[in-house]
Design a protein around this motif. Structure first.
Motif, short mmCIF file in Angstrom:
data_model
loop_
_atom_site.label_atom_id
_atom_site.label_comp_id
_atom_site.label_asym_id
_atom_site.label_seq_id
_atom_site.Cartn_x
_atom_site.Cartn_y
_atom_site.Cartn_z
N UNK A 44 -21.88 -20.59 10.27
CA UNK A 44 -22.59 -21.32 11.24
C UNK A 44 -22.44 -20.84 12.80
N UNK A 45 -23.63 -20.02 13.48
CA UNK A 45 -23.30 -19.79 14.74
C UNK A 45 -23.20 -20.98 15.84
N UNK A 46 -23.97 -21.94 15.40
CA UNK A 46 -24.15 -23.14 16.31
C UNK A 46 -22.45 -24.01 16.15
N UNK A 47 -22.06 -24.02 15.24
CA UNK A 47 -20.70 -24.60 14.95
C UNK A 47 -20.05 -24.10 16.11
N UNK A 48 -20.06 -22.86 15.65
CA UNK A 48 -18.69 -20.87 16.19
C UNK A 48 -19.57 -21.77 17.87
N UNK A 49 -20.01 -21.62 18.10
CA UNK A 49 -20.02 -21.86 19.58
C UNK A 49 -20.03 -22.76 20.32
N UNK A 50 -19.61 -24.13 20.06
CA UNK A 50 -19.07 -25.63 19.95
C UNK A 50 -17.52 -25.41 19.87
N UNK A 51 -17.35 -24.74 18.93
CA UNK A 51 -15.81 -24.49 18.70
C UNK A 51 -14.41 -23.52 20.28
N UNK A 52 -16.12 -23.09 20.53
CA UNK A 52 -15.73 -21.69 20.95
C UNK A 52 -15.77 -22.47 22.32
#
Ligand SMILES: Nc1ncnc2c1ncn2[C@@H]1O[C@H](COP(=O)(O)OP(=O)(O)OP(=O)(O)O)[C@@H](O)[C@H]1O
Ligand code: SF4
Ligand SMILES: [Mg+2]
Lengths: 305, 338
Positions: free
Chosen positions: A92-100
């Motif tokens: 999920x790109x959204x989660x990854x962006x947040x964790x990034x």
């Protein structure tokens, strides 16, 4: 003799802005709070900082963990389930962006801390003591200064090797090349503060080097360093993304925006979201720090109040 | 106010040359700016010595040498008969308690990031034995009152005061350690004319109150006249004439002093009519390359051959009652000239 006592009513005293007598720092803070640019940047940075400390707060709006990926759902577009779509691995790109955000903020903060402390301290010593202390420190700084930072960091990280690369090697590689800039700025500010009459007056009173530097020079030389440190934060974040993009920075499974952009670039046409969203967050983050630096400079610059 | 007793400050052959260097890596000395070049005088307890001269003649450098803020190239300074040694910490610390300074620019001489209380109280933090911690705030407030400022303003910052008030803060800081000597380097030249008199009056009152001796530096004779017991006239790093104020004002014997006096504005209109106007040609030569013999000869209307060859010493000359460094010293009252 009474005529000497009559100058009670000051001729050109600025009306105090606040009730309490104002120091130059609180004057600057007063100006800052009234700057729109500062408010916007501060809100953006506050959100990013919270995001990097407790990412769960943001990612919990959808059920996906950044590490639970489903290959059957790779390269999806924006949907109700995946609001930023999914990447090549079906994450999920959204989660990854947040964790990034965490890595970016950490690299920015720690590189800035290291360079400001080292460059600031050495700049203070070089500017204050002058002579051979200055000659040696300035020459050493010049050697590092001559190397273009991103290229130099790339070189250092290539030598370190992928297997050892991670957030701390990135911080070190960026700091090694960036402290000389802080040294230069601090040194110049210290030299101009050192030549002020109030420093001479303190010396005439018998003040030692510690008091001269701590009480008189540093407080008056700090402003430009604070501005540069703020702006550097954005520069370091961008540099980390670039290094990770090139494969020498942060390594998978750690999550970095630069890494996400690198992963998504070959499939850009099929799944543009996987590249666009991390790129957008990266740009906004860098922009926020540049704006903050601008606002801080504007608040600190009219030094001659 | 009458000066008495032994000299409190003895200055002998004080010299300060700033080296002129060329090259960045291999520094070569190619000359020297002779900012102060052999200055000697005494200052007695409670006395005011005015020091006058054009811009660049070395007045501030002399002040810094007296304050041990610059290391002299040669020469000596004695305070109360004791030699000041820049290299001896304890000696220097004791010396600093006894000699303090008021600076020219009230806008740059106060740290903008310190409160007035911290600025005036700093001497006590450095010389911790002067006042116990608990008494310091009270002492600072007393000092504010002594210099005519409101003691309640102790927590204000310098930028909240006017120029004249800031100069009073600087004076209070100089007084904190109860020195016997205060060096005032053009203390009023940055102030409005209306405020100048107030600050000078304050300095005079403090002198009688605390028995201070002043070195009062100015670049024009009219400011110095009011406050000085004796006056020294400087030209290119040297004293060219020194004497009691009446001797310098009414019986100047050096051409340079006479020229300076002829340019002083006179308060009464009668004086203006009788005054002679001597206009000096050109600018003072560079202190890096002063003229041979008498340094004033390039602008002197009385110069003869000997002036280029032999340096005139500062001594009492025939027909004068005070020291003058001119081969042809001759009393000539410019101010009351008929
Ligand atoms: N640190 C220094 N290095 C080199 N030259 C200096 C230094 N300080 C002063 N000088 C030179 O020494 C000479 C005397 O300077 P000084 O400041 O003592 O003059 P002044 O009489 O106080 O002048 P003003 O009336 O303008 O204050 C000048 O030519 C000046 O350029
Ligand atoms: S010594 Fe000569 S040049 Fe110098 S002031 Fe006297 S007359 Fe003038
Ligand atoms: Mg000066």
């Amino acid at each position: 003799m009474s005529d000497t006592l009559t100058e009670q009513k000051p001729k050109s005293v600025k009306p105090p802005k606040q009730k309490k007598p104002a120091s130059l720092w609180s004057d600057a803070w007063y100006d800052l709070r009234r700057s729109k640019v500062f408010i916007i940047a501060a809100v953006m940075i506050a959100v990013l900082v919270v995001m990097s400390i407790i990412p769960g707060l943001f990612s919990s709006v959808n059920a996906f963990d950044p590490t639970t990926c489903d290959l059957t759902k790779a390269r999806q577009g924006v949907s109700a389930a995946h609001i930023f779509g999914t990447d090549n691995q079906g994450c999920d790109t959204y989660s990854r962006v947040i964790y990034g955000a965490r890595i970016s903020i950490m690299v920015g903060v720690f590189s800035t801390l290291v360079t400001t402390l080292i460059g600031g301290l050495l700049g203070l010593l070089a500017g204050f003591y002058g002579r051979w202390t200055d000659t040696i420190l300035s020459r050493v700084a010049e050697i590092f200064f001559a190397i273009p930072s991103t290229l130099g960091a790339l070189l250092i990280l290539a030598l370190v090797g992928r297997e050892n690369a991670g957030i701390w090697t990135v911080v070190v590689a960026l700091s090694v090349l960036a402290w000389p800039m802080v040294l230069r700025i601090m040194r110049a500010a210290v030299m101009s503060a050192k030549s002020q009459d109030y420093v001479l007056a303190a010396r005439a009173l018998g003040a030692g080097p510690g008091r001269l530097m701590g009480r008189h020079i540093l407080p008056n030389a700090l402003a430009p360093v604070i501005v540069v440190a703020t702006m550097n934060m954005g520069v370091f974040i961008a540099a980390e993304a670039a290094l990770s993009f090139l494969g020498v920075g942060i390594q998978s499974p750690d999550i970095s925006w630069g890494l996400m952009i690198a992963d998504a670039r070959n499939r850009f046409l099929q799944a543009p979201e996987a590249l666009l969203f991390p790129a957008l967050f990266l740009s906004l983050t860098v922009l926020a720090f540049v704006m903050l630096g601008d606002a801080v400079r504007d608040a600190l610059d009219p030094k001659l109040r | 106010m009458a000066p008495q007793g032994d000299p409190i400050l003895e200055v002998r052959d004080l010299v300060k040359h700033f080296p002129l260097t060329q090259g960045i890596v291999m520094k070569r000395q190619i000359g020297a700016i002779k900012a102060v070049d052999g200055v000697s005088f005494d200052l007695r307890r409670g006395e005011t010595l005015g020091v006058v001269g054009e811009s660049g003649c070395g007045k501030s450098t002399l002040a810094k040498l007296l304050m041990a803020l610059e290391k002299p190239t040669s020469g000596s300074v004695k305070v109360n008969g004791e030699l000041v040694d820049v290299h001896k910490g304890s000696n220097l610390k004791r010396f600093r308690r006894n000699i303090q300074m008021v600076m020219q620019d009230p806008y740059t001489s106060l740290n903008p990031r310190m409160t007035v209380g911290d600025i005036i109280g700093e001497p006590y933090e450095i010389h911790t034995d002067v006042a116990p911690k608990g008494d310091r705030r009270k002492k600072v407030q007393d000092l504010l009152e002594v210099v005519g400022l409101n003691p309640d303003h102790i927590n204000r910052y310098p930028h909240q005061f006017s120029g004249g008030q800031r100069q009073r803060i600087g004076i209070a800081r100089g007084l904190a350690l109860q020195p016997e000597i205060i060096i005032c380097d053009e203390p009023v030249s940055a102030l409005d004319v209306s405020i100048q008199a107030q600050v000078i009056n304050l300095l005079e009152r403090l002198q009688t109150e605390f028995g201070l001796a002043y070195i009062f530096i100015a670049h024009d004779l009219s400011v110095v006249r009011h406050i000085s017991d004796r006056v020294a006239v400087m030209y290119l790093g040297k004293i060219v004439e020194i004497g009691k104020d009446t001797e310098i004002y009414d019986k100047p014997s050096h051409p340079y002093t006479q020229a300076l006096l002829s340019a002083v504005p006179v308060p009464d209109p009668e004086g203006r009519e009788s005054r002679e106007r001597i206009i000096l040609q050109g600018d003072p030569p560079s202190p890096a390359n002063p003229p041979s013999g008498c340094r004033f000869r390039t602008r002197c209307w009385k110069a003869q051959e000997i002036c280029a060859v032999e340096e005139p010493l500062l001594q009492i000359r025939p027909g004068t009652d005070h020291e003058s460094a001119c081969h042809f010293a001759e009393v000539h009252d410019v101010v009351h000239a008929s």
